[in-house]
Design a protein around this motif. Structure first.
Motif, PDB file in Angstrom:
ATOM      1  N   GLU A   1       0.835  -1.203   0.000  1.00 52.78           N
ATOM      2  CA  GLU A   1       0.000   0.000   0.000  1.00 52.78           C
ATOM      3  C   GLU A   1       0.870   1.253   0.000  1.00 52.78           C
ATOM      4  O   GLU A   1       1.919   1.289   0.613  1.00 52.78           O
ATOM      5  N   ALA A   2       0.386   2.241  -0.689  1.00 47.55           N
ATOM      6  CA  ALA A   2       1.159   3.485  -0.757  1.00 47.55           C
ATOM      7  C   ALA A   2       0.976   4.301   0.515  1.00 47.55           C
ATOM      8  O   ALA A   2       0.123   4.024   1.339  1.00 47.55           O
ATOM      9  N   TYR A   3       1.786   5.281   0.615  1.00 49.94           N
ATOM     10  CA  TYR A   3       1.785   6.241   1.720  1.00 49.94           C
ATOM     11  C   TYR A   3       0.381   6.621   2.208  1.00 49.94           C
ATOM     12  O   TYR A   3      -0.442   7.050   1.426  1.00 49.94           O
ATOM     13  N   GLY A   4       0.163   6.420   3.470  1.00 51.20           N
ATOM     14  CA  GLY A   4      -1.096   6.921   4.040  1.00 51.20           C
ATOM     15  C   GLY A   4      -2.295   6.011   3.831  1.00 51.20           C
ATOM     16  O   GLY A   4      -3.398   6.371   4.183  1.00 51.20           O
ATOM     17  N   LYS A   5      -2.090   4.823   3.288  1.00 51.90           N
ATOM     18  CA  LYS A   5      -3.218   3.966   2.951  1.00 51.90           C
ATOM     19  C   LYS A   5      -3.871   3.306   4.154  1.00 51.90           C
ATOM     20  O   LYS A   5      -4.938   2.717   4.046  1.00 51.90           O
TER      21      LYS A   5
END
Lengths: 258, 258
Positions: free
Chosen positions: A227-231
């Motif tokens: 998952e990308a940043y902040g997910k």
């Protein structure tokens, strides 16, 4: 008029129109998907944005932006450097906000089943805020959206509220989100191709059970993608959803990340 | 088993489960809506969050947050002051991000038509990222979502990247968004009541055309409501959508603001 004929008419009508967007053309990163969908009789796209970094200047009145007074200081579909934003911010006299907006794509679908296939592809590719709209006149629209945004107030009444160092830091994050968005778009294109091929094969051999290894592996790949940043934001909701009966789209994926 | 019986079984199954969310109960601001929906045979809610301000600390590895390493420094469903965030930030050793997340509500619906009614109410109340999911096993789910967020990176590797003055400024915006979110929830509740009453009347007089003045005025009110801070973002997409055939939900509203 039967539904199929009506859909054809809508599609022809939509495609005969000029592109009224500010840019006047489809964004480069999404052209392949748009062409792939419009080449199929069961779909047509009605609007698209591949993803962008934008800087807005809002005329603030008690923190409310009046839409008509909102001014676009910067719009880019490419990675962005600090100086671009610093220069654009000089024109701000209200409350400037920097945003990263991921892909948004609206696709009209002939039948609910067509929307379901596309929705499944979208969810599997990471566009988890996608959803179907069924209109009163029976129009079926899929909106493909991501959870993957950024919205950062930068100035108040024309006064910059952050440092240049912060803007630099922020743009690294925004650019990284743009990169992740691009990966998801590529994934979406690949999954879509497989799903459409699979559907074509199934339709031409309606009784044969053909296992599409490519499509399975495509779905599988998505689940593994970090998952990308902040997910992690939806973790609390996820926990609740994990214990629900999920609606059956990508069974092992949806309840975890929807 | 027919669809209606299957839906009843799903509903009973869902409602017999404990609340597995971190909080363990339904958020106060959304209790009325949850009760109203669960009291109707055609709906049940599977997860909800009324809206919240959260501060996350992500363990950063090349700007990627590993979900399992993500730490919640602060979660509140009420307005938040600077000192709460400053204190919470002291515990950050990764990349802390402040977010405002508006209402999210998942509702399973008996039939597509039930989802359409609820979707229409959601769009009219300002929850424009709402959408229907139709699962492979026929489960119909409406996700009610707003466009109305905020996502602001505050620290990098434990180092604060903004001033206290900025945090104060940011929280005013976050709190104002929370207030706007609350108004939309109230609007949603009122519209939902009208829509369900209207439906009951229509069902008991299937051939009579009963004009529901309340529901019409409810929809109308929504259209006039000024957009909250930052809502102009979708203007470019809107321009494209304005020229499309819209899917018929709130005809004069959807193409403008979807």
């Amino acid at each position: 008029m039967d539904r199929s004929a009506e859909f054809k008419r809508w599609k022809a009508q939509c495609q005969s129109k000029a592109d009224f967007s500010r840019k006047g053309s489809v964004d480069e990163d999404v052209v392949d998907i748009v062409q792939l969908l419009n080449g199929r009789e069961q779909y047509f796209t009605t609007s698209s944005c591949a993803g962008r970094i934008i800087l807005l200047d809002g005329n603030i009145n008690g923190f409310e932006v009046q839409k008509q007074n909102c001014c676009w200081l910067l719009v880019t579909h490419k990675p962005c450097v600090k100086d671009d934003v610093i220069v654009a911010l000089k024109k701000a006299n209200g409350d400037a906000v920097l945003k990263f907006e991921p892909l948004i794509l609206h696709v009209q679908c002939r039948q609910l089943q067509d929307a379901q296939i596309l929705h499944s592809v979208a969810i599997d590719s990471g566009f988890r805020n996608s959803g179907i709209t069924v209109g009163k006149r029976g129009k079926i629209m899929l909106a493909i959206r991501s959870t993957h945004g950024l919205e950062v107030p930068l100035s108040h009444k024309g006064k910059l509220m952050v440092t240049e160092e912060y803007i630099d830091f922020l743009l690294k994050i925004a650019n990284q989100k743009m990169e992740e968005n691009k990966k998801r778009i590529e994934r979406f294109y690949n999954c879509l191709q497989h799903a459409l091929e699979k559907e074509t094969i199934t339709n031409s051999h309606p009784k044969g059970k053909i296992k599409d290894k490519n499509y399975s592996s495509c779905t599988h790949k998505k689940k593994r993608n970090p998952e990308a940043y902040g997910k992690c934001i939806t973790e609390e909701n996820d926990k609740e959803l994990e214990n629900d009966d999920d609606p059956g789209i990508s069974v092992s994926f949806f309840p975890e990340d929807y």
